[in-house]
Scaffold this motif. Structure first.
Motif, PDB file in Angstrom:
ATOM      1  N   THR A 141      12.050  21.996 -95.341  1.00 58.60           N
ATOM      2  CA  THR A 141      12.852  23.202 -95.099  1.00 58.60           C
ATOM      3  C   THR A 141      12.384  23.990 -93.882  1.00 58.60           C
ATOM      4  OG1 THR A 141      11.471  24.348 -96.727  1.00 58.60           O
ATOM      5  CG2 THR A 141      13.579  23.487 -97.494  1.00 58.60           C
ATOM      6  N   ALA A 142      11.237  23.608 -93.298  1.00 57.36           N
ATOM      7  CA  ALA A 142      10.765  24.290 -92.085  1.00 57.36           C
ATOM      8  C   ALA A 142      11.782  24.169 -90.946  1.00 57.36           C
ATOM      9  CB  ALA A 142       9.413  23.720 -91.647  1.00 57.36           C
ATOM     10  N   ILE A 187      14.302  26.383 -87.229  1.00 62.57           N
ATOM     11  CA  ILE A 187      14.890  25.964 -85.946  1.00 62.57           C
ATOM     12  C   ILE A 187      16.384  26.245 -85.929  1.00 62.57           C
ATOM     13  CG2 ILE A 187      15.237  24.030 -84.362  1.00 62.57           C
ATOM     14  CD1 ILE A 187      12.331  24.962 -84.678  1.00 62.57           C
ATOM     15  N   MET A 188      17.056  26.008 -87.056  1.00 60.49           N
ATOM     16  CA  MET A 188      18.490  26.275 -87.105  1.00 60.49           C
ATOM     17  C   MET A 188      18.783  27.753 -86.845  1.00 60.49           C
ATOM     18  SD  MET A 188      19.639  23.860 -90.328  1.00 60.49           S
ATOM     19  CE  MET A 188      21.302  24.530 -90.326  1.00 60.49           C
ATOM     20  N   MET A 210       4.032  18.439 -86.984  1.00 58.36           N
ATOM     21  CA  MET A 210       3.492  18.659 -88.327  1.00 58.36           C
ATOM     22  C   MET A 210       4.135  17.716 -89.339  1.00 58.36           C
ATOM     23  SD  MET A 210       1.064  20.918 -88.638  1.00 58.36           S
ATOM     24  CE  MET A 210       1.162  21.519 -90.322  1.00 58.36           C
ATOM     25  N   TYR A 211       5.456  17.565 -89.266  1.00 63.65           N
ATOM     26  CA  TYR A 211       6.106  16.707 -90.261  1.00 63.65           C
ATOM     27  C   TYR A 211       5.809  15.232 -89.991  1.00 63.65           C
ATOM     28  CZ  TYR A 211       9.077  15.900 -94.212  1.00 63.65           C
ATOM     29  OH  TYR A 211       9.510  15.545 -95.482  1.00 63.65           O
ATOM     30  N   MET A 217      11.129  30.200 -98.429  1.00 62.10           N
ATOM     31  CA  MET A 217      11.589  29.660 -97.143  1.00 62.10           C
ATOM     32  C   MET A 217      13.113  29.584 -97.096  1.00 62.10           C
ATOM     33  SD  MET A 217       9.292  29.145 -94.850  1.00 62.10           S
ATOM     34  CE  MET A 217      10.047  27.957 -93.732  1.00 62.10           C
ATOM     35  N   SER A 218      13.741  29.571 -98.267  1.00 58.62           N
ATOM     36  CA  SER A 218      15.210  29.532 -98.310  1.00 58.62           C
ATOM     37  C   SER A 218      15.836  30.792 -97.708  1.00 58.62           C
ATOM     38  CB  SER A 218      15.694  29.342 -99.745  1.00 58.62           C
ATOM     39  OG  SER A 218      15.238  30.396-100.591  1.00 58.62           O
ATOM     40  N   TRP A 219      15.032  31.839 -97.453  1.00 58.80           N
ATOM     41  CA  TRP A 219      15.570  33.019 -96.777  1.00 58.80           C
ATOM     42  C   TRP A 219      16.147  32.669 -95.412  1.00 58.80           C
ATOM     43  CZ3 TRP A 219      13.177  38.535 -97.126  1.00 58.80           C
ATOM     44  CH2 TRP A 219      13.134  38.945 -98.461  1.00 58.80           C
ATOM     45  N   TRP A 220      15.667  31.592 -94.805  1.00 62.15           N
ATOM     46  CA  TRP A 220      16.205  31.203 -93.493  1.00 62.15           C
ATOM     47  C   TRP A 220      17.675  30.786 -93.588  1.00 62.15           C
ATOM     48  CZ3 TRP A 220      14.328  32.195 -88.818  1.00 62.15           C
ATOM     49  CH2 TRP A 220      12.998  32.596 -88.734  1.00 62.15           C
TER      50      TRP A 220
END
Length: 316
Positions: free
Chosen positions: A11-12, A16-17, A57-58, A252-255
């Motif tokens: 979800t990182a 970027i989106m 990182m991924y 992280m879903s706040w993005w």
């Protein structure tokens, strides 16, 4: 450090989106003379650098902990976030189009290849596995409806028929998945708290669909108005539901709040450019200000929770 890599979330890429969407606002506002190009140039290189960092990182996670990556890929919910990789590439391709079309093409082709793979894999996974209706949330829009992004810069890099293929499939699955979403939220239990922000994803398909459609047929016709007005309707609907979002704990879903707001901002700016209707200019300014505030808050919260060591940890 190993634990941080092990639990680095797919979800990182939603970061970027959101930041790519902000870059596209700066690009559009610069084209219209509403902002100096400095905003666009700084944002473009900042989000590009962040994309490289997240990808490293991924990739390290893929090399060091392949079983963790496969566990995410086989997860009934997290599988839908893998296309955020390809969507990030497509958004960067769109962002670079006004800066360097060659770089834009280099980003677009692998973005399309990955998007094709992820979309086909996700849809086939849905068909071949048994799901409970409770598994459904708006993140399911990402794999298939993400195809609608392909034409935005694809018109410049490949024959139009290719872009139309992705536009058609993306719009089709928008309709299908929206029916399932409405059934899910009306007749079954509420979404888990961490997925509440994904309601904002409802704005993105018609907003991006409007932008893509304008690439094919730059005309203010019935279908383009339908998509833009649907996107604005969802903005109003979510504004009416505002209290549901103000008391959420940070995830992280706040993005998920971010990219849809940037998409509708660009769409309304494009509508003003196409029609000269001044109301669209004012709406775009208001939405752009809201998007900037939302991104600032979400970025601040993300950094704060990173400092507390609450990001890149094992999740349920």
């Amino acid at each position: 450090m190993k634990d941080k890599i092990k639990y680095f979330p797919i979800t990182a890429y939603t970061v970027i989106m959101g930041l790519s969407g902000l870059t596209l606002i700066f690009s559009k506002y610069g084209q219209l003379g509403w902002l100096p190009d400095t905003f666009y140039n700084v944002a473009l290189w900042a989000v590009s650098s962040l994309f490289v960092a997240i990808s490293i990182m991924y990739l390290l996670k893929r090399v060091m902990f392949p079983e963790e990556v496969m566990a995410e890929y086989r997860h009934p919910i997290r599988i839908n976030f893998f296309p955020t990789i390809s969507i990030s590439l497509l958004l960067l391709s769109i962002a670079f189009e006004g800066y360097n079309k060659t770089v834009s093409a280099w980003l677009w082709w692998p973005g399309v290849a990955l998007q094709t793979w992820f979309a086909l894999n996700a849809i086939s996974y849905w068909i071949q596995h048994n799901y409970q209706i409770q598994h459904f949330n708006p993140a399911w829009f990402i794999p298939a409806v993400g195809n609608v992004l392909v034409p935005v810069s694809g018109i410049e890099h490949a024959p139009m028929i290719i872009s139309y293929f992705y536009f058609s499939s993306g719009m089709f699955f928008w309709i299908v998945l929206f029916v399932i979403f409405l059934y899910r939220v009306v007749f079954h239990g509420q979404l888990a708290e961490k997925f509440i922000p994904t309601f904002f994803i409802l704005i993105a398909p018609p907003a991006v669909g409007f932008i893509s459609y304008m690439k094919f047929f730059p005309s203010w016709d019935g279908f383009s108005m339908f998509m833009l007005m649907m996107a604005l309707f969802f903005v109003l609907l979510l504004a009416k539901m505002g209290k549901s979002f103000t008391k959420l704990r940070f995830f992280m879903s706040w993005w998920a709040f971010t990219f849809p707001m940037t998409a509708i901002t660009v769409a309304t700016a494009l509508a003003w450019e196409m029609t000269g209707i001044h109301e669209f200019k004012y709406i775009s300014w208001a939405l752009g200000a809201m998007a900037a505030v939302i991104i600032s808050i979400v970025a601040y919260k993300t950094i704060a929770h990173m400092r507390k060591g609450e990001i890149c940890v094992m999740e349920e």
